[in-house]
Design an enzyme around this catalytic site. Structure first.
Site, mmCIF file in Angstrom:
data_model
loop_
_atom_site.group_PDB
_atom_site.id
_atom_site.type_symbol
_atom_site.label_atom_id
_atom_site.label_comp_id
_atom_site.label_asym_id
_atom_site.label_seq_id
_atom_site.Cartn_x
_atom_site.Cartn_y
_atom_site.Cartn_z
ATOM 1 N N ASN A 134 0.857 -1.187 0.000
ATOM 2 C CA ASN A 134 0.000 0.000 0.000
ATOM 3 C C ASN A 134 0.892 1.236 0.000
ATOM 4 O O ASN A 134 2.113 1.128 0.179
ATOM 5 C CB ASN A 134 -0.956 -0.024 1.198
ATOM 6 C CG ASN A 134 -0.219 -0.094 2.519
ATOM 7 O OD1 ASN A 134 0.466 0.848 2.908
ATOM 8 N ND2 ASN A 134 -0.355 -1.224 3.218
ATOM 9 N N LYS B 38 -12.774 -4.340 17.828
ATOM 10 C CA LYS B 38 -11.394 -4.678 18.189
ATOM 11 C C LYS B 38 -11.020 -4.228 19.603
ATOM 12 O O LYS B 38 -9.868 -4.298 19.989
ATOM 13 C CB LYS B 38 -10.440 -4.093 17.158
ATOM 14 C CG LYS B 38 -10.751 -4.614 15.752
ATOM 15 C CD LYS B 38 -9.658 -4.359 14.750
ATOM 16 C CE LYS B 38 -10.026 -4.964 13.399
ATOM 17 N NZ LYS B 38 -8.937 -4.870 12.408
ATOM 18 N N PRO C 219 -2.469 -11.681 9.797
ATOM 19 C CA PRO C 219 -2.779 -11.546 11.228
ATOM 20 C C PRO C 219 -3.431 -10.194 11.534
ATOM 21 O O PRO C 219 -3.053 -9.167 10.973
ATOM 22 C CB PRO C 219 -1.398 -11.646 11.886
ATOM 23 C CG PRO C 219 -0.553 -12.391 10.907
ATOM 24 C CD PRO C 219 -1.050 -11.976 9.552
ATOM 25 N N ASP C 220 -4.415 -10.199 12.426
ATOM 26 C CA ASP C 220 -5.123 -8.982 12.808
ATOM 27 C C ASP C 220 -4.481 -8.434 14.086
ATOM 28 O O ASP C 220 -4.803 -8.853 15.201
ATOM 29 C CB ASP C 220 -6.606 -9.279 13.033
ATOM 30 C CG ASP C 220 -7.443 -8.018 13.167
ATOM 31 O OD1 ASP C 220 -6.913 -7.017 13.670
ATOM 32 O OD2 ASP C 220 -8.617 -8.038 12.760
#
Length: 403
Positions: free
Chosen positions: A212, A347, A310-311
């Site tokens: 990105n 979250k 992975p978060d």
């Protein structure tokens, strides 16, 4: 806010040439800049140079000793300034400041002012390491008005390799901006701040990856602001440009490449952190298969199988302690608030920064940003376009008020 009023005192050292960039940068940003040169400084850079860069006359001792047609010049300058920089700070001026002596325009102006003063020493290594100079350096730091930048180490003008190199102009400009906001308050002293920043890269093969446009500038600003307010900062960053990595941001830096690597480091660092700020643009997905060799163009898959990365935010939210503060970021287009609120709740964050990436001079790669801050109690604060460093300070102000 009114334009910053910044007074810059120039000492007699070769590093005076570097202060030209500081003055020019501040003036172009809209700050009101006044410059005072010592007699020694004029041997290196002329008053005309600084007057041109500052868009205002530069002052010397010749002005100080002229008959006054109003209030004394050092009183006027001292009361006018929001913040002051002395660079390069010489051993001579350091000694005067340490003992409250005043025999020229610059030192008299320091005594006639109450604003924060940023000191940026520069001298030969042997001079810097003299016990008398180090004693004076310790003495000035006992005065809460004085704040320090550097010195760094490297090749000096005398070809010596060692300590004594003046802090770089971008770091001085950043610290001056911080001082104006905080007025020298070190309200994060004693806190351990963990920050991630930059984009991650999820490689398909050694030359192709999913990435990105994140540059890491927001995270660097967060690190600088936290340091300037007294915190100890660990910065975990993805690949970044060499120029940005030169900035003085973070007491400890850990470089990673992929989301998995950043995930591992953030979990390792979590237990010792008081505040955790997640400004990194972490990949949501990664290739299901990573090849150890470059794939020929003909062998590239027509459809690329992907698996979740992975978060980091969710896993930190599950593990954080009640005393810790976890702040996320949500880069969005269109409606920035609704998805940010959902992310905040899902979250288990304490606060989130919703910032648009589809508006001019905002988001990825920009030196400026705008946002809406939201916290878990429902508070919301809109932040108008400003520098990323100022946004970082406003975020820390916001986080400190979270109950």
């Amino acid at each position: 806010m009114d334009a910053p009023k910044i007074l810059i005192g120039i000492g007699g050292g070769i590093a005076a040439y570097k202060v030209c960039e500081v003055v020019s940068t501040l003036a172009k940003s809209g700050a009101a800049v006044r410059v005072v040169l010592t007699d020694g400084a004029q041997q290196f850079v002329t008053p005309l140079t600084f007057a041109t860069l500052a868009r205002h006359a530069a002052y010397t001792d010749a002005d100080f000793w002229q008959p006054s047609h109003g209030r004394p010049l050092h009183i006027e300058l001292g009361e006018w300034a929001d913040v002051m920089l002395i660079a390069p700070l010489t051993a001579n001026t350091l000694g005067k400041l340490a003992y409250g002596l005043a025999d020229n325009l610059l030192t008299n102006t320091v005594l006639a002012s109450t604003c924060p003063v940023l000191l940026a020493p520069a001298m030969n290594t042997d001079m810097w390491e003299q016990p008398s100079v180090q004693r004076n350096w310790r003495l000035v730091q006992e005065d809460s008005r004085f704040h320090t930048a550097g010195p760094g180490a490297g090749r000096l003008a005398c070809d010596r390799l060692g300590a004594g190199r003046m802090a770089e102009p971008p770091d001085l400009v950043a610290q001056l901006e911080s001082l104006r906001h905080t007025q020298g308050q070190r309200d994060l002293a004693g806190k351990q701040v963990l920050i991630n920043t930059g984009g991650t890269r999820e490689f398909l093969d050694p030359v192709r990856f999913i990435g990105n446009p994140s540059t890491g500038k927001m995270g660097l600003a967060l690190a600088q602001a936290a340091q300037h307010r007294g915190a100890t900062v660990t910065l975990v960053h993805g690949p970044m440009s060499a120029d940005l990595l030169k900035l003085d941001a973070g007491d400890r830096r850990i470089a990673v490449t992929s989301a998995a690597e950043m995930h591992q480091v953030m979990l390792q660092e979590l237990p010792t952190a008081d505040w955790i700020l997640l400004s990194a643009a972490v990949a949501d997905v990664q290739p299901a298969t990573t090849y150890p060799h470059k794939l020929p163009k003909a062998d590239l898959p027509a459809a690329l199988p992907l698996v979740p990365a992975p978060d980091i935010a969710a896993d930190l939210g599950q593990r954080k302690q009640p005393s810790q503060r976890l702040i996320g970021f949500a880069a969005q287009t269109g409606d920035i608030v609704t998805p940010a609120v959902e992310k905040l709740e899902r979250k288990r964050l304490d606060a989130i920064v919703a910032n648009p990436i589809d508006l001019p001079d905002s988001g990825f790669g920009s030196d400026h940003n705008q946002a809406v801050f939201l916290d878990k109690t429902g508070r919301k604060r809109a932040i108008a376009p400003c520098s990323k460093l100022l946004m970082a300070h406003r975020l820390y102000d916001f986080v400190q008020s979270i109950e």
